[in-house]
Design an enzyme around this catalytic site. Structure first.
Site, PDB file in Angstrom:
ATOM      1  N   GLU B 188       1.329 -11.579   3.032  1.00 11.48           N
ATOM      2  CA  GLU B 188       1.260 -10.753   2.570  1.00 11.48           C
ATOM      3  C   GLU B 188       2.239 -10.081   1.367  1.00 11.48           C
ATOM      4  OE1 GLU B 188      -1.103  -8.327   2.992  1.00 11.48           O
ATOM      5  OE2 GLU B 188      -1.774  -8.852   5.183  1.00 11.48           O
ATOM      6  N   GLU B 240      -5.941   6.446  -0.011  1.00 16.06           N
ATOM      7  CA  GLU B 240      -6.802   5.108  -0.334  1.00 16.06           C
ATOM      8  C   GLU B 240      -7.832   5.736  -0.724  1.00 16.06           C
ATOM      9  OE1 GLU B 240      -6.944   2.189   3.492  1.00 16.06           O
ATOM     10  OE2 GLU B 240      -7.550   0.811   1.723  1.00 16.06           O
ATOM     11  N   ARG B 244      -4.921   2.391  -4.377  1.00 11.61           N
ATOM     12  CA  ARG B 244      -4.197   1.359  -2.829  1.00 11.61           C
ATOM     13  C   ARG B 244      -5.408   0.519  -1.780  1.00 11.61           C
ATOM     14  NH1 ARG B 244      -2.024   4.862   1.757  1.00 11.61           N
ATOM     15  NH2 ARG B 244      -1.613   3.327   3.336  1.00 11.61           N
ATOM     16  N   ASN B 248      -5.599  -4.801  -0.384  1.00 10.83           N
ATOM     17  CA  ASN B 248      -6.636  -5.608   0.391  1.00 10.83           C
ATOM     18  C   ASN B 248      -7.304  -6.845  -0.655  1.00 10.83           C
ATOM     19  OD1 ASN B 248      -7.045  -3.183   2.917  1.00 10.83           O
ATOM     20  ND2 ASN B 248      -8.398  -2.305   1.447  1.00 10.83           N
ATOM     21  N   HIS B 251      -8.117  -8.869   1.946  1.00 11.00           N
ATOM     22  CA  HIS B 251      -9.029  -8.968   3.147  1.00 11.00           C
ATOM     23  C   HIS B 251     -10.238  -8.713   3.259  1.00 11.00           C
ATOM     24  CE1 HIS B 251      -4.295  -8.114   3.087  1.00 11.00           C
ATOM     25  NE2 HIS B 251      -4.506  -8.042   3.700  1.00 11.00           N
ATOM     26  N   HIS B 255     -11.256 -10.763   7.028  1.00 10.03           N
ATOM     27  CA  HIS B 255     -11.933  -9.838   7.701  1.00 10.03           C
ATOM     28  C   HIS B 255     -13.022 -10.039   8.070  1.00 10.03           C
ATOM     29  CE1 HIS B 255      -9.375  -5.653   7.302  1.00 10.03           C
ATOM     30  NE2 HIS B 255      -9.036  -6.609   7.892  1.00 10.03           N
TER      31      HIS B 255
END
Lengths: 367, 367
Positions: B188, B240, B244, B248, B251, B255
């Site tokens: 991150e 968001e 924002r 991600n 991500h 995910h």
């Protein structure tokens, strides 16, 4: 051929979260602007098994062409739980509803509070629309953004502040409301007169019978004025840091009654009715309310079909214990909302213990 | 005798909900300003059975004189559930904690997310303080106000936005962090460089070894700069709606990897590492990232001890299916975050299907 009169439009002013309450007869049909309030094309109607057979179809019809589904929960306060929320969340996820979806509450206060919290927490917050089907829910849950469910150790202990996109208060649905529930709703209507609107209180003295007879014009006026009063208070204090607490007139006594009776025999509004009578007694003892005005308060509560006193089985000690754990308590002091005349109320912790006790003794045979 | 250097103070600017993140060694002792952040005198520390033996006592010591209690949950993502929240709520109610109480999260991301949601929903919101004990939680959960728990049908599906009153990021606690979790946190950190801070990316290329060796100065700098970057993004877009989403990066691919592997073998940061490598591949294919810069991205991810590719068992079809149900999907399009050079990222739905498929085929042997 009958025509539906234009509804009253009440704007609740909360900046970018402002919304409209539509009030009047015939609002559940296809003329409703419901579909315009949805940010996306997915909607889940949350309702219960008493209301669904009566009013679910018109709501589904108003949303034809969209992806609309319904979940029907068992009726009753016993189902206002986290477990019921989980049923709603599971249904939303099974339907693969995304962040643009809307949760529509169709029912009384239990459904509104529960569906509102389910919407507040689903994907950290999705749109929410309320179609309250009781007078209490129309005048109370329509404004304020309070949502939540009960925990075995306390009512409304789990929840969120989450404002709706819009509210439809159709006065026609009140025709099927039992008389006791009608009276319970009127308790909150009277409360708005008592805490901040002496003219409305006087109007209620003149029109209480028309209201109980469900005359559409009287209903629409009372709902609009109640919601407008609540909206003023909430706009000034959205997160209940100060003046909003005056909306709890009668509620600290009332919650003690509801808890002592296991939330099974007294309706919330009935407990609030008795609680407002007790608060008037205490206000008179504080020299904040004249004997004449207290008599007016009691007369209106009684004409509304509400009780003027708690059950005889309760004791002063029981009241003191239950009131102390009420969530309005701060730092150990019992904080009360009391009237100062008709049309004005204050939040106070200035009531001496012995004066509170004297009022409790008056209502509990002194034991 | 050793002295503790003054911590770095990072202010997260959110109007009346602004708060401070304290970053540095030795912050968990009695010198902490923790007690000053509490609105009342009641605090419940939520922690897990791995962290409690290591760090609970210093937190309790810092709050001596107040009414402070702790609840210790089992360690692990499997316990990030509504049921765990209910345990916290029950404890708060058993303790008769009122609206002025504070919930303190002492643990990694699971504890922070869970305790944050428990605080958000208890009595419609009480104060919340975070003491993150992993690098990932220090750089990611410290800023943004996202809280929540998992549902059997989806991760983080139930939650709220709820800002903390303050965050204590003690770099000493990272000494006991396993190397894999350290690398996962660095994923991150790298992300912030990639999406909006080319200078920080270059600093990381020079200091990645010091970071992995837990050198306090390097840690404190990386944590502060990561949190500052995230705070800038969140301040611009708290709910968001837009920019924002660049947080991600990696991500959506990540995910899919986590879901395909049942959230059991890959750490979140490892999946993000591979996801960022995949996003860089796709960005190069779009001519948004040069081959040289893509090589720099891959080199840093690799030096951080992170994987550069998904498990070989995954297929392109699996990716496509899992990415489409990711909660970042809107209206059926796959929305991706991609770099445009190092230090800039965009949210885009402009990637042609065949180009996405080509990248997926590259990582999955084309099946």
């Amino acid at each position: 051929m009958t025509t539906t009169p234009d509804p009253r439009h009440l704007q609740v002013d909360l900046g970018e979260r402002s919304y409209t309450i539509l009030i009047g007869p015939g609002q559940l049909g296809t003329r409703t602007p419901l579909a315009d309030w949805l940010p996306g094309r997915q909607a889940l109607v949350v309702t219960n098994d008493t209301i669904a057979p009566l009013y679910l179809q018109p709501v589904l019809d108003a949303l034809s062409g969209l992806q609309v589904e319904a979940i029907t929960l068992p009726d009753g306060e016993a189902h206002k739980t986290v477990a019921s929320c989980e049923r709603v969340w599971t249904r939303l996820l099974e339907l693969r509803f995304d962040r643009s979806c809307t949760v529509i509450a169709l029912g009384g206060g239990v459904i509104g509070d529960l569906a509102g919290f389910a919407a507040a927490a689903y994907q950290r917050g999705v749109a929410f629309v309320q179609i309250p089907t009781t007078l209490l829910a129309q005048v109370d849950s329509s404004v304020g953004g309070k949502t939540g469910v009960n925990h075995p150790l306390g009512k409304n202990m789990i929840g969120a502040f989450h404002q709706p996109r819009g509210v439809i208060a159709d006065t026609d649905v009140l025709a099927s409301l039992p008389a006791r529930e009608m009276s319970a709703g009127v308790a909150e209507v009277i409360k708005y007169g008592l805490i901040r609107d002496a003219d409305f209180f006087a109007w209620l003295e003149d029109n209480i019978d028309a209201l109980l007879a469900r005359e559409p014009e009287a209903l629409a006026y009372a709902i609009e004025r109640s919601c407008a009063n609540k909206a003023d208070v909430v706009a000034a204090d959205e997160r209940e840091q100060g003046v909003r607490a005056t909306l709890n007139l009668g509620h600290t006594f009332g919650h003690a009654i509801e808890t002592a009776t296991g939330y099974s025999t007294w309706l919330h509004g009935e407990a609030v009715g008795a609680g407002m009578a007790m608060a008037a007694h205490l206000a008179e003892a504080m020299d904040w309310l004249s004997a004449t005005d207290r008599a007016r308060v009691e007369a209106l509560i009684q004409r509304a079909g509400l009780p003027l006193a708690p059950p005889r089985s309760m004791t002063s000690e029981q009241f003191l214990q239950l009131m102390a754990v009420d969530k309005k308590a701060q730092g150990g002091h019992i904080r009360l909302v009391l009237q100062q005349g008709i049309g004005h109320a204050v939040v106070t912790d200035a009531v001496p213990d012995d004066r509170l006790r004297a009022t409790l003794n008056h209502y509990t045979d002194g034991n």
